[in-house]
Design a protein around this motif. Sequence first.
Motif, PDB file in Angstrom:
ATOM      1  N   SER A   2       0.692  -1.431   0.445  1.00 47.35           N
ATOM      2  CA  SER A   2       0.036  -0.056   0.249  1.00 47.35           C
ATOM      3  C   SER A   2       1.038   1.204  -0.058  1.00 47.35           C
ATOM      4  O   SER A   2       2.312   1.226   0.761  1.00 47.35           O
ATOM      5  CB  SER A   2      -0.633  -0.090   1.508  1.00 47.35           C
ATOM      6  OG  SER A   2      -1.586  -1.042   1.559  1.00 47.35           O
ATOM      7  N   GLU A   3       0.574   2.296  -0.966  1.00 42.78           N
ATOM      8  CA  GLU A   3       0.536   3.671  -0.245  1.00 42.78           C
ATOM      9  C   GLU A   3       0.510   4.122   1.016  1.00 42.78           C
ATOM     10  O   GLU A   3       1.541   5.097   1.182  1.00 42.78           O
ATOM     11  CB  GLU A   3       0.076   4.201  -1.817  1.00 42.78           C
ATOM     12  CG  GLU A   3       0.430   5.681  -1.966  1.00 42.78           C
ATOM     13  CD  GLU A   3       0.043   6.171  -3.221  1.00 42.78           C
ATOM     14  OE1 GLU A   3       0.369   7.600  -3.750  1.00 42.78           O
ATOM     15  OE2 GLU A   3      -0.831   5.822  -3.798  1.00 42.78           O
ATOM     16  N   PHE A   4      -0.290   3.856   1.479  1.00 40.83           N
ATOM     17  CA  PHE A   4      -0.584   4.467   3.003  1.00 40.83           C
ATOM     18  C   PHE A   4      -0.193   3.530   3.965  1.00 40.83           C
ATOM     19  O   PHE A   4      -1.454   2.124   3.215  1.00 40.83           O
ATOM     20  CB  PHE A   4      -1.649   5.296   2.299  1.00 40.83           C
ATOM     21  CG  PHE A   4      -1.444   6.608   2.100  1.00 40.83           C
ATOM     22  CD1 PHE A   4      -0.553   7.633   2.188  1.00 40.83           C
ATOM     23  CD2 PHE A   4      -2.131   6.097   0.611  1.00 40.83           C
ATOM     24  CE1 PHE A   4      -0.223   8.482   1.132  1.00 40.83           C
ATOM     25  CE2 PHE A   4      -2.103   7.711   0.020  1.00 40.83           C
ATOM     26  CZ  PHE A   4      -0.934   8.395  -0.064  1.00 40.83           C
ATOM     27  N   VAL A   9     -12.688   0.609   6.085  1.00 41.21           N
ATOM     28  CA  VAL A   9     -13.774   2.032   5.784  1.00 41.21           C
ATOM     29  C   VAL A   9     -15.510   0.369   5.613  1.00 41.21           C
ATOM     30  O   VAL A   9     -15.414  -1.106   4.586  1.00 41.21           O
ATOM     31  CB  VAL A   9     -13.647   2.597   3.786  1.00 41.21           C
ATOM     32  CG1 VAL A   9     -15.066   3.515   4.426  1.00 41.21           C
ATOM     33  CG2 VAL A   9     -12.889   3.201   4.653  1.00 41.21           C
ATOM     34  N   LYS A  10     -16.520   0.728   5.582  1.00 41.39           N
ATOM     35  CA  LYS A  10     -17.928   0.264   5.822  1.00 41.39           C
ATOM     36  C   LYS A  10     -18.516   1.442   5.180  1.00 41.39           C
ATOM     37  O   LYS A  10     -18.934   2.144   6.471  1.00 41.39           O
ATOM     38  CB  LYS A  10     -17.800  -0.280   7.106  1.00 41.39           C
ATOM     39  CG  LYS A  10     -19.232  -1.030   7.188  1.00 41.39           C
ATOM     40  CD  LYS A  10     -19.430  -1.322   8.276  1.00 41.39           C
ATOM     41  CE  LYS A  10     -20.544  -3.121   8.024  1.00 41.39           C
ATOM     42  NZ  LYS A  10     -21.191  -3.760   9.565  1.00 41.39           N
ATOM     43  N   PHE A  11     -19.074   1.144   4.374  1.00 40.18           N
ATOM     44  CA  PHE A  11     -20.661   2.287   3.602  1.00 40.18           C
ATOM     45  C   PHE A  11     -21.325   1.941   4.585  1.00 40.18           C
ATOM     46  O   PHE A  11     -21.806   1.126   5.331  1.00 40.18           O
ATOM     47  CB  PHE A  11     -20.338   2.082   2.522  1.00 40.18           C
ATOM     48  CG  PHE A  11     -18.793   2.277   1.882  1.00 40.18           C
ATOM     49  CD1 PHE A  11     -18.597   3.194   1.405  1.00 40.18           C
ATOM     50  CD2 PHE A  11     -18.115   0.702   1.172  1.00 40.18           C
ATOM     51  CE1 PHE A  11     -17.272   3.250   1.145  1.00 40.18           C
ATOM     52  CE2 PHE A  11     -16.911   1.125   0.887  1.00 40.18           C
ATOM     53  CZ  PHE A  11     -16.433   2.734   0.610  1.00 40.18           C
ATOM     54  N   VAL A  12     -22.655   2.299   4.142  1.00 38.92           N
ATOM     55  CA  VAL A  12     -24.021   2.395   4.718  1.00 38.92           C
ATOM     56  C   VAL A  12     -25.025   1.454   4.370  1.00 38.92           C
ATOM     57  O   VAL A  12     -25.248   1.373   5.150  1.00 38.92           O
ATOM     58  CB  VAL A  12     -24.595   4.008   4.022  1.00 38.92           C
ATOM     59  CG1 VAL A  12     -26.257   3.991   4.665  1.00 38.92           C
ATOM     60  CG2 VAL A  12     -24.162   5.296   4.468  1.00 38.92           C
ATOM     61  N   ILE A  18     -10.661  -2.052   2.350  1.00 40.40           N
ATOM     62  CA  ILE A  18      -9.869  -1.256   2.474  1.00 40.40           C
ATOM     63  C   ILE A  18      -9.036  -1.222   1.347  1.00 40.40           C
ATOM     64  O   ILE A  18      -8.378  -0.738   0.519  1.00 40.40           O
ATOM     65  CB  ILE A  18      -8.366  -3.057   2.337  1.00 40.40           C
ATOM     66  CG1 ILE A  18      -8.794  -3.716   4.025  1.00 40.40           C
ATOM     67  CG2 ILE A  18      -7.533  -2.284   3.278  1.00 40.40           C
ATOM     68  CD1 ILE A  18      -8.823  -4.086   4.596  1.00 40.40           C
ATOM     69  N   VAL A  19      -8.439  -0.134   2.201  1.00 37.40           N
ATOM     70  CA  VAL A  19      -7.852   1.558   1.624  1.00 37.40           C
ATOM     71  C   VAL A  19      -6.974   1.149   1.410  1.00 37.40           C
ATOM     72  O   VAL A  19      -6.083   2.499   2.981  1.00 37.40           O
ATOM     73  CB  VAL A  19      -9.043   2.826   1.600  1.00 37.40           C
ATOM     74  CG1 VAL A  19      -8.105   4.288   1.035  1.00 37.40           C
ATOM     75  CG2 VAL A  19     -10.290   2.803   1.422  1.00 37.40           C
ATOM     76  N   GLY A  20      -5.624   2.090   0.240  1.00 40.62           N
ATOM     77  CA  GLY A  20      -4.747   2.545   0.942  1.00 40.62           C
ATOM     78  C   GLY A  20      -3.488   2.409  -0.276  1.00 40.62           C
ATOM     79  O   GLY A  20      -2.719   2.922   0.103  1.00 40.62           O
TER      80      GLY A  20
END
Length: 96
Positions: A2-4, A9-12, A18-20
């Motif tokens: 990952s870059e970060f 994250v869990k949406f409505v 996973i965000v990276g």
Amino acid sequence: MSEFLPLKVKFVDGKGMIVGCLTDVELALEGQWRNPEAHAYREALRLVKAAKNGECRPAVAFAAFVTAAGQQRLLQPTSPSAALGIFDIMAASIKQ
């Protein structure tokens, strides 16, 4: 890799991811948010586009996404990775 540091994250609608990296951020911004008209959300969209065009640092765009997701209570707690645990043990042994 990952870059970060990856975030959950869990949406409505109950879907999660996973965000990276900025590509993940773009996909996450297409998910179901509580308020897609919120200033922080729209700012994250703008900054991700700017980062892809080289007009903004990717870290700034990622930080804007984290702010927007946090404000809309989409961020989920994460546990440290196994590798981080090993580094913690190593660092503790060096201090002694």
